[in-house]
Design an enzyme around this catalytic site. Structure first.
Site, PDB file in Angstrom:
ATOM      1  N   LYS A 164     -30.219 -16.689  36.120  1.00 19.34           N
ATOM      2  CA  LYS A 164     -30.716 -17.991  36.577  1.00 19.34           C
ATOM      3  C   LYS A 164     -31.134 -17.877  38.033  1.00 19.34           C
ATOM      4  O   LYS A 164     -30.327 -17.529  38.896  1.00 19.34           O
ATOM      5  CB  LYS A 164     -29.650 -19.084  36.451  1.00 19.34           C
ATOM      6  CG  LYS A 164     -30.251 -20.470  36.717  1.00 19.34           C
ATOM      7  CD  LYS A 164     -29.201 -21.549  36.910  1.00 19.34           C
ATOM      8  CE  LYS A 164     -28.746 -21.686  38.346  1.00 19.34           C
ATOM      9  NZ  LYS A 164     -29.814 -22.090  39.290  1.00 19.34           N
ATOM     10  N   SER A 197     -22.171 -19.630  47.078  1.00 15.01           N
ATOM     11  CA  SER A 197     -21.083 -20.183  47.879  1.00 15.01           C
ATOM     12  C   SER A 197     -19.720 -19.879  47.263  1.00 15.01           C
ATOM     13  O   SER A 197     -19.587 -19.708  46.052  1.00 15.01           O
ATOM     14  CB  SER A 197     -21.247 -21.699  48.006  1.00 15.01           C
ATOM     15  OG  SER A 197     -21.140 -22.304  46.735  1.00 15.01           O
ATOM     16  N   THR A 198     -18.709 -19.835  48.108  1.00 11.92           N
ATOM     17  CA  THR A 198     -17.341 -19.590  47.648  1.00 11.92           C
ATOM     18  C   THR A 198     -16.899 -20.698  46.697  1.00 11.92           C
ATOM     19  O   THR A 198     -16.223 -20.442  45.695  1.00 11.92           O
ATOM     20  CB  THR A 198     -16.387 -19.489  48.860  1.00 11.92           C
ATOM     21  OG1 THR A 198     -16.777 -18.320  49.611  1.00 11.92           O
ATOM     22  CG2 THR A 198     -14.941 -19.344  48.449  1.00 11.92           C
ATOM     23  N   GLY A 258     -18.385 -19.987  43.447  1.00 12.61           N
ATOM     24  CA  GLY A 258     -17.765 -18.742  42.983  1.00 12.61           C
ATOM     25  C   GLY A 258     -16.453 -18.998  42.256  1.00 12.61           C
ATOM     26  O   GLY A 258     -16.142 -18.367  41.241  1.00 12.61           O
ATOM     27  N   GLU A 282     -20.251 -12.353  44.975  1.00  9.80           N
ATOM     28  CA  GLU A 282     -20.672 -12.109  46.367  1.00  9.80           C
ATOM     29  C   GLU A 282     -20.745 -13.478  47.015  1.00  9.80           C
ATOM     30  O   GLU A 282     -21.670 -14.245  46.745  1.00  9.80           O
ATOM     31  CB  GLU A 282     -22.072 -11.474  46.401  1.00  9.80           C
ATOM     32  CG  GLU A 282     -22.168 -10.112  45.781  1.00  9.80           C
ATOM     33  CD  GLU A 282     -21.871  -9.003  46.758  1.00  9.80           C
ATOM     34  OE1 GLU A 282     -21.488  -9.295  47.915  1.00  9.80           O
ATOM     35  OE2 GLU A 282     -22.007  -7.840  46.363  1.00  9.80           O
ATOM     36  N   CYS A 301     -25.165 -14.569  54.277  1.00 14.54           N
ATOM     37  CA  CYS A 301     -23.705 -14.507  54.090  1.00 14.54           C
ATOM     38  C   CYS A 301     -23.070 -13.572  55.109  1.00 14.54           C
ATOM     39  O   CYS A 301     -21.913 -13.736  55.455  1.00 14.54           O
ATOM     40  CB  CYS A 301     -23.370 -14.095  52.670  1.00 14.54           C
ATOM     41  SG  CYS A 301     -24.405 -12.770  52.059  1.00 14.54           S
ATOM     42  N   GLU A 333     -18.510 -21.991  57.021  1.00 15.10           N
ATOM     43  CA  GLU A 333     -19.800 -21.317  56.920  1.00 15.10           C
ATOM     44  C   GLU A 333     -20.900 -22.370  57.103  1.00 15.10           C
ATOM     45  O   GLU A 333     -21.097 -23.229  56.250  1.00 15.10           O
ATOM     46  CB  GLU A 333     -19.946 -20.629  55.560  1.00 15.10           C
ATOM     47  CG  GLU A 333     -21.238 -19.848  55.444  1.00 15.10           C
ATOM     48  CD  GLU A 333     -21.391 -19.095  54.131  1.00 15.10           C
ATOM     49  OE1 GLU A 333     -21.172 -19.690  53.061  1.00 15.10           O
ATOM     50  OE2 GLU A 333     -21.737 -17.900  54.182  1.00 15.10           O
TER      51      GLU A 333
HETATM   52  P1  NAI Z   1     -24.626 -22.706  45.638  1.00 15.56           P
HETATM   53  O1  NAI Z   1     -23.500 -21.750  45.638  1.00 15.56           O
HETATM   54  O2  NAI Z   1     -24.413 -24.071  45.105  1.00 15.56           O
HETATM   55  O3  NAI Z   1     -25.854 -22.071  44.824  1.00 15.56           O
HETATM   56  C1  NAI Z   1     -25.960 -20.720  44.448  1.00 15.56           C
HETATM   57  C2  NAI Z   1     -26.397 -20.622  42.995  1.00 15.56           C
HETATM   58  O4  NAI Z   1     -25.367 -21.166  42.170  1.00 15.56           O
HETATM   59  C3  NAI Z   1     -27.666 -21.420  42.660  1.00 15.56           C
HETATM   60  O5  NAI Z   1     -28.427 -20.707  41.723  1.00 15.56           O
HETATM   61  C4  NAI Z   1     -27.101 -22.683  42.035  1.00 15.56           C
HETATM   62  O6  NAI Z   1     -27.999 -23.288  41.142  1.00 15.56           O
HETATM   63  C5  NAI Z   1     -25.893 -22.146  41.291  1.00 15.56           C
HETATM   64  N1  NAI Z   1     -24.847 -23.143  41.014  1.00 15.56           N
HETATM   65  C6  NAI Z   1     -24.494 -24.223  41.749  1.00 15.56           C
HETATM   66  N2  NAI Z   1     -23.500 -24.898  41.147  1.00 15.56           N
HETATM   67  C7  NAI Z   1     -23.204 -24.249  40.006  1.00 15.56           C
HETATM   68  C8  NAI Z   1     -22.264 -24.456  38.943  1.00 15.56           C
HETATM   69  N3  NAI Z   1     -21.424 -25.494  38.949  1.00 15.56           N
HETATM   70  N4  NAI Z   1     -22.243 -23.578  37.924  1.00 15.56           N
HETATM   71  C9  NAI Z   1     -23.075 -22.524  37.887  1.00 15.56           C
HETATM   72  N5  NAI Z   1     -23.984 -22.282  38.856  1.00 15.56           N
HETATM   73  C10 NAI Z   1     -24.056 -23.119  39.902  1.00 15.56           C
HETATM   74  O7  NAI Z   1     -25.182 -22.814  47.120  1.00 15.56           O
HETATM   75  P2  NAI Z   1     -26.103 -23.952  47.781  1.00 15.56           P
HETATM   76  O8  NAI Z   1     -25.718 -25.304  47.297  1.00 15.56           O
HETATM   77  O9  NAI Z   1     -27.501 -23.553  47.600  1.00 15.56           O
HETATM   78  O10 NAI Z   1     -25.699 -23.823  49.315  1.00 15.56           O
HETATM   79  C11 NAI Z   1     -24.517 -24.437  49.807  1.00 15.56           C
HETATM   80  C12 NAI Z   1     -23.764 -23.518  50.728  1.00 15.56           C
HETATM   81  O11 NAI Z   1     -23.376 -22.346  50.032  1.00 15.56           O
HETATM   82  C13 NAI Z   1     -24.524 -22.974  51.929  1.00 15.56           C
HETATM   83  O12 NAI Z   1     -24.496 -23.856  52.993  1.00 15.56           O
HETATM   84  C14 NAI Z   1     -23.784 -21.724  52.234  1.00 15.56           C
HETATM   85  O13 NAI Z   1     -22.671 -22.012  53.022  1.00 15.56           O
HETATM   86  C15 NAI Z   1     -23.337 -21.238  50.888  1.00 15.56           C
HETATM   87  N6  NAI Z   1     -24.208 -20.180  50.340  1.00 15.56           N
HETATM   88  C16 NAI Z   1     -23.827 -18.906  50.492  1.00 15.56           C
HETATM   89  C17 NAI Z   1     -24.632 -17.894  50.034  1.00 15.56           C
HETATM   90  C18 NAI Z   1     -24.240 -16.479  50.187  1.00 15.56           C
HETATM   91  O14 NAI Z   1     -25.038 -15.596  49.944  1.00 15.56           O
HETATM   92  N7  NAI Z   1     -23.031 -16.204  50.565  1.00 15.56           N
HETATM   93  C19 NAI Z   1     -25.922 -18.148  49.396  1.00 15.56           C
HETATM   94  C20 NAI Z   1     -26.224 -19.557  49.242  1.00 15.56           C
HETATM   95  C21 NAI Z   1     -25.386 -20.503  49.722  1.00 15.56           C
END
Ligand code: NAI
Ligand code: MG
Length: 498
Positions: free
Chosen positions: A188, A241-242, A245, A262, A297, A399
């Protein structure tokens, strides 16, 4: 973004236009017919539409993958590797289109970020393509009349979920090792940045059989949740995000499927008094990923500066950072682009406001973004540094995923290391000193999955990369990462005495 159909799409010239989502080798719309509008965050205009996938689409993609698995796992590994090498070549031939697409949908500047990411993604395919012959097992010496050996077998259907901050690199890091090891994949893309990932999938689809790689586009809970909970998914690989995760890990626990995570970080940089020099300042700017709006990250977002150099180092940093040009991500002149979307933009602004509101925190430079002028047309934020508060406030703990750096004073080395480790994250860290003994002692004492000494670069294929503590689980950037994350070991034991 809203799911309303935009009245007008204004893609930038030379960018990729999506044809749908990739399921079973075909480009199709969502089962519901709904779409997600994709925004260029540098201009706040809609540039494309992609299908809004949900449970029914996940089901179709899993079915396609299931059908493709038996044949794919039996392709001789080096033949799979050769296909990955062809993909690498085809991606390299289209780097410019890929880079422009990344810049348009993420807001990451073309020259400083997007082009490098497109090249790195191709390089990831090249790296894993060359490793297919290394999917080796072992023989175990159980005695002369026993033959015991292990096989590295693919796990099956892998479900992968990726974020938007470096979407093509992070997508390549799922596709290449998963496919190399003989798995099939349902991935996805992030709802904010699916276009370049779809382009990469389009290139892959020229070479791999239908159903081996399926890429769907949808929202987090609605689509990602359905994927994480699908009973036929045998392995989950998540970057983001954690918070999410943990949701993925709970879903994995329900069915006892292996999971790689990750996740986030709040990575420390420790600057020793002998490093009050330009190279260290440049390194800090790189480590903080200021030219990716710090949406990384691994961003070194907590800077522990020795008290003897505190003011002079910050002065040098200010001079260099404020010279960086913020502007249209697609403009070659821009060093820094825009934040991904309105939600993240507001979040970053709130952290900046929080810093400004505290009388015990000193704004060194930066601040809130301008409300008028060209920079107000996109989600542009200002690189910002706050000083003088300790390690225990929100800005030093959470973060931010934006260009807000906190500078914290230290005098005692043990205290600096203690503060560096005072975090529930443990992804990356940076140490800056000419004294290599000191530097390495600090590197060993820091609780992080990756410590860089005197450099602040990004990940390179081949290195083991992954977090300690709540920054993640498992590693995916290397040969060992592929073996650990995308294969399962089987033992076969044969009695030779009969
Ligand atoms: P997110 O963790 O919500 O999104 C990452 C992926 O997970 C996207 O594809 C999203 O559609 C999917 N996702 C979201 N909720 C889900 C669920 N319940 N079940 C399955 N998949 C799901 O991150 P978001 O909302 O884009 O950003 C929020 C915060 O997360 C940022 O401010 C940052 O702190 C952190 N983040 C960290 C990243 C990293 O590489 N460590 C990358 C992106 C965000
Ligand atoms: Mg976007």
């Amino acid at each position: 973004m809203d799911t309303i159909t935009p009245t007008k799409l204004s893609p930038a010239p030379g960018t990729y236009q999506p044809k749908g989502q990739l399921i079973g080798g075909k480009w199709i719309g969502s089962a519901s017919g709904q779409v997600i509008a994709i925004e260029n965050p540098g201009k706040r205009i809609a540039v494309a539409e992609v299908p809004r996938a949900a449970a029914a689409d996940v089901e179709m993609a899993v079915t396609a993958a299931e059908k493709a698995f038996p044949a794919w796992k039996n392709v001789v590994p080096r033949e799979r590797g050769k296909l990955l090498l062809k993909i690498a070549e085809a991606m390299e031939a289209r780097v410019e289109e890929m880079a422009r697409t990344i810049a348009m949908e993420t807001g990451n500047a073309l020259r400083t970020q997007a082009r490098g990411e497109a090249k790195l993604a191709a390089d990831i395919f090249r790296y894993f393509g060359g490793l297919a012959g290394e999917l080796k097992g072992e023989t175990v010496p159980l005695g002369e009349s026993v033959l015991s050996y292990t096989r590295r077998e693919p796990i099956g259907i892998v479900g992968a979920i990726i974020p938007w901050n470096a979407p093509v690199m992070l997508g390549a890091l799922k596709i290449a090792p998963a496919l190399c090891a003989g798995n099939v994949l349902v991935m996805k893309a992030a709802e904010d940045a699916p276009l370049a990932v779809l382009m990469m999938s389009d290139i892959c689809n020229e070479f791999v059989p239908p159903g081996v790689l399926n890429v769907i586009t949808g929202y987090g809970e609605e689509c990602g949740g359905a994927l994480a909970n699908h009973p036929k998914i045998r392995k989950l690989s998540f970057t983001g995000s954690t918070e999410v995760g943990k949701i993925i890990m709970r879903a994995a626990a329900d069915r006892i499927v292996p999971v790689s995570l990750e996740l986030g970080g709040k990575s420390p940089s420790i600057v020793y008094p002998d490093a009050d020099e330009d190279w260290a300042v440049d390194g800090i700017i790189n480590a903080m990923r200021f030219t990716r709006q710090s949406q990384s990250c691994t961003a070194g977002s907590r800077m522990f500066l020795h008290e003897d150099i505190f003011d002079s180092f910050l002065k040098k940093l200010e001079k260099k950072v404020t010279a960086l040009k913020i502007g249209d991500p697609l403009d070659e002149a821009s060093d820094i682009g825009s934040i991904i979307n309105n939600k993240q933009y507001s979040k970053v602004c709130k952290y900046v406001q929080d810093g400004l509101d505290r009388s015990d925190a000193k704004l060194v430079f930066g601040g809130l973004p301008p409300k008028t002028g060209p920079l107000s047309e996109g989600y542009f934020t200002m690189p910002t540094v706050f000083a003088d508060r300790s390690n225990d406030w929100r800005l030093a703990r959470e973060e931010i995923f934006g260009p807000v750096l906190v500078a914290i004073r230290w005098s005692d080395e043990a205290e600096a290391i203690r503060m560096a480790n005072e975090s529930h994250y443990g992804l990356a860290a940076y140490v800056w000193t000419h004294d290599i003994g000191k530097g390495l002692r600090a590197a060993h004492a820091i609780e992080s999955g990756w410590v860089q000494v005197n450099q602040g670069g990004g990940q390179t294929p081949g290195m083991s990369y992954g977090g300690f503590k709540q920054s993640g689980l498992g590693k995916e950037f290397s040969l060992e990462g592929m073996l650990d994350s995308f294969t399962q070991k089987k033992s076969v034991t044969v009695n030779l005495a009969v």
